[in-house]
Motif scaffolding. Structure first.
Motif, PDB file in Angstrom:
ATOM      1  N   ASP A 282      20.755  21.930 -88.977  1.00 47.54           N
ATOM      2  CA  ASP A 282      21.885  23.012 -88.859  1.00 47.54           C
ATOM      3  C   ASP A 282      21.639  23.788 -87.291  1.00 47.54           C
ATOM      4  N   PRO A 283      22.911  23.933 -86.620  1.00 47.45           N
ATOM      5  CA  PRO A 283      22.740  24.780 -85.575  1.00 47.45           C
ATOM      6  C   PRO A 283      21.941  24.986 -84.897  1.00 47.45           C
ATOM      7  N   LEU A 284      21.606  26.240 -86.063  1.00 41.80           N
ATOM      8  CA  LEU A 284      20.117  27.149 -85.391  1.00 41.80           C
ATOM      9  C   LEU A 284      18.644  26.807 -84.996  1.00 41.80           C
TER      10      LEU A 284
ATOM     11  N   ARG B  28      18.800  23.274 -84.912  1.00 41.64           N
ATOM     12  CA  ARG B  28      18.220  21.938 -84.238  1.00 41.64           C
ATOM     13  C   ARG B  28      17.719  22.834 -82.754  1.00 41.64           C
ATOM     14  N   ARG B  29      18.214  23.960 -82.648  1.00 46.00           N
ATOM     15  CA  ARG B  29      18.347  24.560 -81.379  1.00 46.00           C
ATOM     16  C   ARG B  29      17.133  24.313 -81.255  1.00 46.00           C
TER      17      ARG B  29
ATOM     18  N   GLN C 213      14.914  21.758 -80.532  1.00 44.82           N
ATOM     19  CA  GLN C 213      15.235  21.595 -78.673  1.00 44.82           C
ATOM     20  C   GLN C 213      14.598  21.849 -77.798  1.00 44.82           C
TER      21      GLN C 213
ATOM     22  N   THR D 195      21.966  11.267 -78.558  1.00 42.11           N
ATOM     23  CA  THR D 195      22.306  12.681 -78.768  1.00 42.11           C
ATOM     24  C   THR D 195      24.035  12.490 -78.393  1.00 42.11           C
TER      25      THR D 195
ATOM     26  N   ASP E  48      26.228  14.830 -78.627  1.00 44.80           N
ATOM     27  CA  ASP E  48      26.177  16.058 -78.125  1.00 44.80           C
ATOM     28  C   ASP E  48      25.500  17.350 -76.671  1.00 44.80           C
TER      29      ASP E  48
ATOM     30  N   ASN F  36      25.675  19.550 -75.069  1.00 47.87           N
ATOM     31  CA  ASN F  36      25.214  20.323 -74.651  1.00 47.87           C
ATOM     32  C   ASN F  36      23.087  20.803 -74.797  1.00 47.87           C
ATOM     33  N   GLU F  37      23.070  19.458 -75.811  1.00 49.95           N
ATOM     34  CA  GLU F  37      22.428  18.839 -75.938  1.00 49.95           C
ATOM     35  C   GLU F  37      21.375  18.251 -74.730  1.00 49.95           C
TER      36      GLU F  37
END
Length: 408
Positions: free
Chosen positions: A196-198, A200-201, A204, A222, A224, A226-227
């Motif tokens: 999930d995005p949260l 995932r951050r 990171q 990736t 993505d 932004n990633e």
């Protein structure tokens, strides 16, 4: 720099038994043309790059760009059609099975997107599995596995089963398993793509924190952007099996090589790409034992209405021109300065300094030792965030003086 992995003119074509696809590729035909006319799929098209020790090298591309095929050639899961992949003295592209097995055991480890954990084994047993294959004694491998779990904050879950953990925690187990082998190179194939995005951050941030401590050589795949921008020391953007551009996040955002890359970076969050050091300028400064007269001379020379006051190079105050002019010229600046000036680290990203910028006062920029190396204003931040590739400083512009070389 010490190169840990070197890919040299690597190509991979599928279903090219007669070599016709390779011949057409050498003549400049596109991936689509070759497939349409021959049925040959171009997975990788003459890719070359070096990965330096301790860097995160991100390979970024959309589905079908060739990034996953490329990463699988790097550890010998797929043999390239042509080219070399050097890890130390071993060419992974052409070495024997025994040599390849040795490279995988000692030098390179892969972390996959879908965890690949054994459901019937405990977290500790999963992390220690690779060490077991190496023949390491149980006590030693469990100690190494626990140490690795501690690095990702999961040592308390050593006796749990994978299905008792969240997706993010399971991915931490996968990361810990890769780290337990203490590889020279860590391959990460979209490891956070299923999260999930949260979460995932959070992962990171976890990886960035681990990298500060461990300084591993990481090749990260990736889709993505932004990633890629957040994680990569350097980024390679792939299209149709080839590298379109390789550079730092700042280079790619500021100077996209073509319309394809330009379209990619058009909506990127520049505040997470550019650091304070990218926009900092020279600061007017005086030592704490200087006088108001000394400070005014520095401000005149720097064409500034304020100067930072430093003690042993560390900013301790801020002096405004009007305050210096209203007192006796022999007044020590420490008696008229404003204490606790706004300070930001040169390695901070712009989105991390918004609170400090809200004071409206130019912020002192400091290095890792806390010493003044420049200044950055609210206006400079706004200009950087508002600018696009076409508005970047031209190659003919006079380069700015390095931050930190301010007042003698």
């Amino acid at each position: 720099m010490n190169v840990k992995l070197s890919a040299q003119n690597v190509s991979k074509l599928f279903n090219d038994k007669q070599g016709e696809g390779a011949s057409r590729l050498a003549k400049g035909q596109s991936k689509e043309e070759i497939f349409r006319e021959t049925g040959v799929t171009v997975g990788i098209n003459n890719v070359s790059f070096d990965v330096n020790e301790g860097e995160i090298f991100v390979i970024m591309g959309l589905s079908g760009s060739g990034k996953s095929t490329l990463v699988r050639t790097l550890n010998g899961l797929i043999r390239p059609t042509s080219g070399k992949i050097l890890i130390g003295d071993t060419d992974v592209a052409s070495c024997s099975k025994d040599a390849l097995r040795d490279v995988r055991r000692k030098k390179i480890t892969m972390v996959f997107q879908h965890f690949a954990l054994f459901p019937h084994k405990t977290v500790l047993e999963n992390v220690a599995f690779g060490l077991k294959l190496k023949g390491i004694a149980r006590e030693d491998r469990n100690k190494a596995a626990l140490n690795s779990l501690a690095k990702v904050g999961l040592d308390a879950y050593a006796d749990s089963l994978p299905d008792q953990l969240s997706g993010g925690m399971q991915q931490r187990v996968g990361l810990a398993r890769g780290l337990a082998n203490d590889p020279e190179i860590l391959l990460m194939d979209e490891p956070f793509g299923a999260l999930d995005p949260l979460i995932r951050r959070e992962m990171q941030d976890e990886l960035i924190g681990l990298q500060r401590e461990l300084k591993k050589t990481i090749i990260f795949i990736t889709h993505d952007l932004n990633e890629a921008m957040i994680l990569g020391d350097r980024i390679a953007i792939m299209k149709d099996g080839a590298f379109v551009q390789v550079g730092t996040a700042q280079e790619i955002v500021s100077e996209p090589s073509d319309d394809y890359v330009r379209a990619f970076v058009a909506d990127i969050d520049r505040s997470r790409v550019f650091k304070v050091s990218d926009i900092a300028s020279d600061a007017a400064w005086v030592n704490a034992d200087a006088t108001a007269s000394d400070a005014l001379k520095v401000m005149d020379r720097q064409k500034s209405d304020l100067a930072y006051v430093v003690r042993a190079g560390v900013p301790v105050g801020l002096l405004i021109r009007s305050d210096a002019m209203e007192c006796a010229r022999t007044t020590p600046v420490r008696d008229i300065m404003h204490a606790e000036p706004p300070v930001v680290a040169e390695e901070a990203y712009l989105n991390e300094v918004y609170a400090a910028a809200q004071t409206g006062v130019p912020m002192a920029v400091t290095n890792e030792d806390g010493k003044l190396v420049g200044v950055v204003s609210q206006e400079q931040i706004f200009e950087q965030l508002a600018s696009g590739p076409a508005e970047e400083e031209s190659a003919d512009s006079e380069p700015a003086a390095p931050a930190g070389k301010v007042a003698e």
